[in-house]
Motif scaffolding. Structure first.
Motif, short mmCIF file in Angstrom:
data_model
loop_
_atom_site.label_atom_id
_atom_site.label_comp_id
_atom_site.label_asym_id
_atom_site.label_seq_id
_atom_site.Cartn_x
_atom_site.Cartn_y
_atom_site.Cartn_z
N CYS A 119 0.82 -1.22 0.00
CA CYS A 119 0.00 0.00 0.00
C CYS A 119 0.85 1.27 0.00
CB CYS A 119 -0.93 -0.04 1.21
SG CYS A 119 -2.20 1.21 1.19
N PHE A 120 1.73 1.40 0.97
CA PHE A 120 2.54 2.62 1.06
C PHE A 120 3.54 2.73 -0.08
CE2 PHE A 120 6.34 4.89 2.51
CZ PHE A 120 5.78 6.14 2.71
N LYS A 121 4.14 1.61 -0.45
CA LYS A 121 5.15 1.64 -1.50
C LYS A 121 4.55 2.13 -2.82
CE LYS A 121 8.56 -1.33 -3.70
NZ LYS A 121 9.07 -2.70 -3.79
N ARG A 122 3.37 1.66 -3.17
CA ARG A 122 2.73 2.08 -4.42
C ARG A 122 2.30 3.54 -4.36
NH1 ARG A 122 1.05 -1.76 -7.94
NH2 ARG A 122 -0.84 -0.64 -8.47
N CYS A 123 1.75 3.96 -3.23
CA CYS A 123 1.33 5.35 -3.08
C CYS A 123 2.54 6.28 -3.09
CB CYS A 123 0.53 5.51 -1.79
SG CYS A 123 -0.11 7.17 -1.55
N ASN A 124 3.60 5.89 -2.45
CA ASN A 124 4.81 6.71 -2.42
C ASN A 124 5.42 6.83 -3.82
OD1 ASN A 124 6.67 8.27 -0.89
ND2 ASN A 124 8.11 6.57 -0.99
N ALA A 125 5.41 5.75 -4.58
CA ALA A 125 5.93 5.79 -5.96
C ALA A 125 5.09 6.72 -6.82
CB ALA A 125 5.95 4.39 -6.56
N TYR A 126 3.77 6.70 -6.64
CA TYR A 126 2.89 7.59 -7.41
C TYR A 126 3.14 9.05 -7.04
CZ TYR A 126 -1.29 8.86 -10.02
OH TYR A 126 -2.15 9.39 -10.94
N CYS A 127 3.33 9.33 -5.76
CA CYS A 127 3.65 10.70 -5.33
C CYS A 127 4.98 11.16 -5.91
CB CYS A 127 3.70 10.79 -3.80
SG CYS A 127 2.12 10.64 -2.99
N LYS A 128 5.94 10.27 -5.92
CA LYS A 128 7.25 10.61 -6.47
C LYS A 128 7.14 10.90 -7.97
CE LYS A 128 10.65 8.20 -4.92
NZ LYS A 128 11.65 7.13 -4.69
N MET A 129 6.33 10.10 -8.68
CA MET A 129 6.13 10.32 -10.11
C MET A 129 5.48 11.68 -10.36
SD MET A 129 3.54 8.52 -12.76
CE MET A 129 2.21 9.39 -11.95
N LEU A 130 4.47 12.02 -9.58
CA LEU A 130 3.80 13.32 -9.75
C LEU A 130 4.74 14.47 -9.40
CD1 LEU A 130 0.25 12.56 -8.36
CD2 LEU A 130 0.91 12.91 -10.72
N ARG A 131 5.60 14.28 -8.43
CA ARG A 131 6.58 15.32 -8.08
C ARG A 131 7.57 15.51 -9.22
NH1 ARG A 131 9.60 13.74 -3.09
NH2 ARG A 131 7.88 12.33 -3.25
N PHE A 132 8.02 14.42 -9.84
CA PHE A 132 8.94 14.52 -10.96
C PHE A 132 8.28 15.23 -12.15
CE2 PHE A 132 11.50 10.59 -9.54
CZ PHE A 132 12.31 11.39 -8.75
N ILE A 133 6.99 15.01 -12.33
CA ILE A 133 6.29 15.68 -13.43
C ILE A 133 6.31 17.19 -13.23
CG2 ILE A 133 3.97 16.11 -14.37
CD1 ILE A 133 3.45 13.14 -14.13
N SER A 134 6.16 17.63 -11.99
CA SER A 134 6.08 19.07 -11.75
C SER A 134 7.44 19.76 -11.85
CB SER A 134 5.45 19.36 -10.39
OG SER A 134 6.26 18.85 -9.37
N VAL A 135 8.54 19.05 -11.60
CA VAL A 135 9.85 19.72 -11.62
C VAL A 135 10.76 19.24 -12.74
CG1 VAL A 135 9.81 20.18 -9.15
CG2 VAL A 135 10.87 18.09 -9.98
N GLY A 136 10.43 18.15 -13.44
CA GLY A 136 11.33 17.57 -14.43
C GLY A 136 11.29 18.30 -15.76
N LEU A 137 12.24 17.95 -16.62
CA LEU A 137 12.32 18.52 -17.96
C LEU A 137 11.25 17.88 -18.85
CD1 LEU A 137 16.18 18.48 -18.47
CD2 LEU A 137 14.74 20.45 -17.97
N LYS A 138 10.61 18.71 -19.64
CA LYS A 138 9.55 18.24 -20.54
C LYS A 138 10.12 18.08 -21.94
CE LYS A 138 6.70 19.17 -17.12
NZ LYS A 138 7.57 19.47 -16.04
N GLU A 139 9.62 17.09 -22.64
CA GLU A 139 10.04 16.85 -24.01
C GLU A 139 8.81 16.93 -24.91
OE1 GLU A 139 11.81 13.17 -26.61
OE2 GLU A 139 12.38 13.32 -24.50
#
Length: 173
Positions: free
Chosen positions: A77-97
């Motif tokens: 439960c926590f591992k999947r939710c934490n991975a999804y939060c990390k993915m959304l955080r990367f979307i907001s700060v990462g480089l877009k192509e």
């Protein structure tokens, strides 16, 4: 352009993560309080008291139940939710192509960085080899798959091959 994510998605994911951690810390606190209570009771018992056996047994059972709760809850439960939060955080700060490519098809589900994703394939022309290559773009499994049709040109915005925005390009453009 059709955006797949909004600020509400990030907020909802972090609130879900916070609720999961709240349950974890509550259960951990209850386990620690119970363990401490049994430990204090055991220490206060006189030497070779007949109650020592059941105190040790109950403490072991309490610890076993806590471990049985801990591994699936935090491991799934926590591992999947934490991975999804990390993915959304990367979307907001990462480089877009940005790219425009014809849609080639859909591959099977996969897991990328702990998040379930659909795999959309696009044909991309390789200038050096003068051939078409297949590029995989990951579409979040929590979102509806975009209405792509084979051969249709799509303008995509991605971050780390994860689809963020898309726009179907009309034929006459």
């Amino acid at each position: 352009m059709t955006k797949l994510y909004s600020d509400k998605d990030l907020w909802d994911a972090f609130m879900q993560r916070r609720r999961i951690l709240g349950v974890f810390f509550t259960v951990t606190g209850a386990y620690f309080a119970g363990f401490l209570a049994f430990l204090i009771y055991y220490i206060m018992l006189p030497y070779e008291d007949p109650n020592q056996g059941w105190v040790i047994g109950v403490t072991c059972a309490l610890t076993a139940l806590y471990i049985i709760f801990l591994f699936p809850f935090m491991g799934i439960c926590f591992k999947r939710c934490n991975a999804y939060c990390k993915m959304l955080r990367f979307i907001s700060v990462g480089l877009k192509e940005y790219s425009v490519a014809p849609f080639a098809g859909i591959e099977d589900w996969t897991t990328r960085d702990g998040v379930d994703v659909n795999v959309a394939t696009f044909r991309v022309h390789n200038i050096k080899r003068d051939e078409d290559m297949i590029r995989q773009i990951y579409v979040d499994g929590e979102k509806d798959f975009p209405p792509f049709e084979e051969g249709q040109k799509v303008r995509i915005v991605s971050q780390g091959n994860l689809l963020i925005e898309y726009e179907i390009v009309k034929e006459n453009e």
